[in-house]
Design a protein around this motif. Sequence first.
Motif, PDB file in Angstrom:
ATOM      1  N   HIS A  79       0.849  -1.191   0.000  1.00 36.65           N
ATOM      2  CA  HIS A  79       0.000   0.000   0.000  1.00 36.65           C
ATOM      3  C   HIS A  79       0.881   1.236   0.000  1.00 36.65           C
ATOM      4  O   HIS A  79       1.721   1.421   0.889  1.00 36.65           O
ATOM      5  N   TYR A  81       1.650   5.408  -0.152  1.00 37.84           N
ATOM      6  CA  TYR A  81       1.183   6.736   0.227  1.00 37.84           C
ATOM      7  C   TYR A  81       2.003   7.784  -0.531  1.00 37.84           C
ATOM      8  O   TYR A  81       3.220   7.628  -0.695  1.00 37.84           O
ATOM      9  N   TYR A  83       1.864  12.267  -2.162  1.00 40.01           N
ATOM     10  CA  TYR A  83       1.106  13.499  -2.412  1.00 40.01           C
ATOM     11  C   TYR A  83       1.574  14.095  -3.723  1.00 40.01           C
ATOM     12  O   TYR A  83       2.722  13.915  -4.141  1.00 40.01           O
ATOM     13  N   THR A  84       0.668  14.774  -4.389  1.00 42.14           N
ATOM     14  CA  THR A  84       0.989  15.463  -5.641  1.00 42.14           C
ATOM     15  C   THR A  84       1.108  16.954  -5.380  1.00 42.14           C
ATOM     16  O   THR A  84       0.396  17.522  -4.546  1.00 42.14           O
ATOM     17  N   GLY A  97      -2.666  11.105  -1.516  1.00 44.87           N
ATOM     18  CA  GLY A  97      -3.354  10.010  -2.185  1.00 44.87           C
ATOM     19  C   GLY A  97      -2.740   8.674  -1.802  1.00 44.87           C
ATOM     20  O   GLY A  97      -1.672   8.617  -1.174  1.00 44.87           O
ATOM     21  N   THR A  98      -3.412   7.612  -2.172  1.00 40.65           N
ATOM     22  CA  THR A  98      -2.925   6.254  -1.925  1.00 40.65           C
ATOM     23  C   THR A  98      -3.279   5.361  -3.104  1.00 40.65           C
ATOM     24  O   THR A  98      -4.214   5.657  -3.866  1.00 40.65           O
ATOM     25  N   PHE A  99      -2.551   4.285  -3.259  1.00 38.01           N
ATOM     26  CA  PHE A  99      -2.912   3.223  -4.194  1.00 38.01           C
ATOM     27  C   PHE A  99      -2.203   1.947  -3.749  1.00 38.01           C
ATOM     28  O   PHE A  99      -1.307   1.969  -2.906  1.00 38.01           O
ATOM     29  N   GLN A 127      -1.715  -2.848 -10.585  1.00 42.72           N
ATOM     30  CA  GLN A 127      -2.204  -1.722  -9.788  1.00 42.72           C
ATOM     31  C   GLN A 127      -3.718  -1.653  -9.934  1.00 42.72           C
ATOM     32  O   GLN A 127      -4.238  -1.128 -10.910  1.00 42.72           O
ATOM     33  N   SER A 131      -6.225   6.007  -9.301  1.00 40.49           N
ATOM     34  CA  SER A 131      -5.508   7.002  -8.513  1.00 40.49           C
ATOM     35  C   SER A 131      -5.103   8.126  -9.447  1.00 40.49           C
ATOM     36  O   SER A 131      -5.311   8.051 -10.663  1.00 40.49           O
ATOM     37  N   SER A 132      -4.504   9.173  -8.891  1.00 41.85           N
ATOM     38  CA  SER A 132      -4.097  10.317  -9.702  1.00 41.85           C
ATOM     39  C   SER A 132      -2.704  10.134 -10.298  1.00 41.85           C
ATOM     40  O   SER A 132      -2.184  11.058 -10.924  1.00 41.85           O
ATOM     41  N   ASN A 135      -0.797   4.314 -14.106  1.00 40.49           N
ATOM     42  CA  ASN A 135      -0.929   2.899 -13.794  1.00 40.49           C
ATOM     43  C   ASN A 135       0.413   2.220 -14.036  1.00 40.49           C
ATOM     44  O   ASN A 135       0.965   2.279 -15.127  1.00 40.49           O
TER      45      ASN A 135
END
Length: 212
Positions: A79, A81, A83-84, A97-99, A127, A131-132, A135
């Motif tokens: 998992h 973690y 940020y953009t 965000g997370t993916f 994946q 998410s932002s 892939n």
Amino acid sequence: MKKWIILFALMIPLFCAGQRTWWGEYSLHAGGGVNDIFRFNELDGAGSVTGTGMWTASFDLRRLFGDHFSVETGISYAHQYYYTSPAPGIEGEDRPGTFGMVSIPVKARVDFLKWFFADAGALFALQPGGSSVDNMSGLGVTLGAGFQYNFKSDMFIRLRAYGNQYGLLRLIPEDHPLMLSNSGVTLGVGYRFIHLGKCNCPDDNRPGRRIY
């Protein structure tokens, strides 16, 4: 997701089939570490993505070929973690965000000095969800080294430091894709078992037990 489960199921006979007796191990692991999300060629005027950490859990299956060599596969989830941030000169706030990454590794492992090992192999990753970030499903690599202690009960504990590089070959090609790397440590517990061949001979192809 379905095709990755099918791929894992097809790989199990490589570890579990055959007429001879062999030894194997299965184990559960969990851990965490750092992640890096980057581009090999940064784009002018593009925003950035910064990884802020990850955690992982896995199930592993290992087949032993003597005292020093083995092959390992399994399934793991990591998992991520992050940020953009907007491009320089553009107003805006960082957005967290997370993916997740679901992966099936295929590794070769070498054991040495009684308790230590090193491994390397390919990493087939998917994946799921959205998410932002790009892939990153595809083929990557994994490298690791660690320590394993076997108890008299055939239980063992394992500590592994590792690095994963995802998406070197993409299922969904993109121009200037984002890349993902993980590095961290996992701690696991497992059990050594015996698979009897047709002769039902426990000593056939038996590795050194290395119990202390």
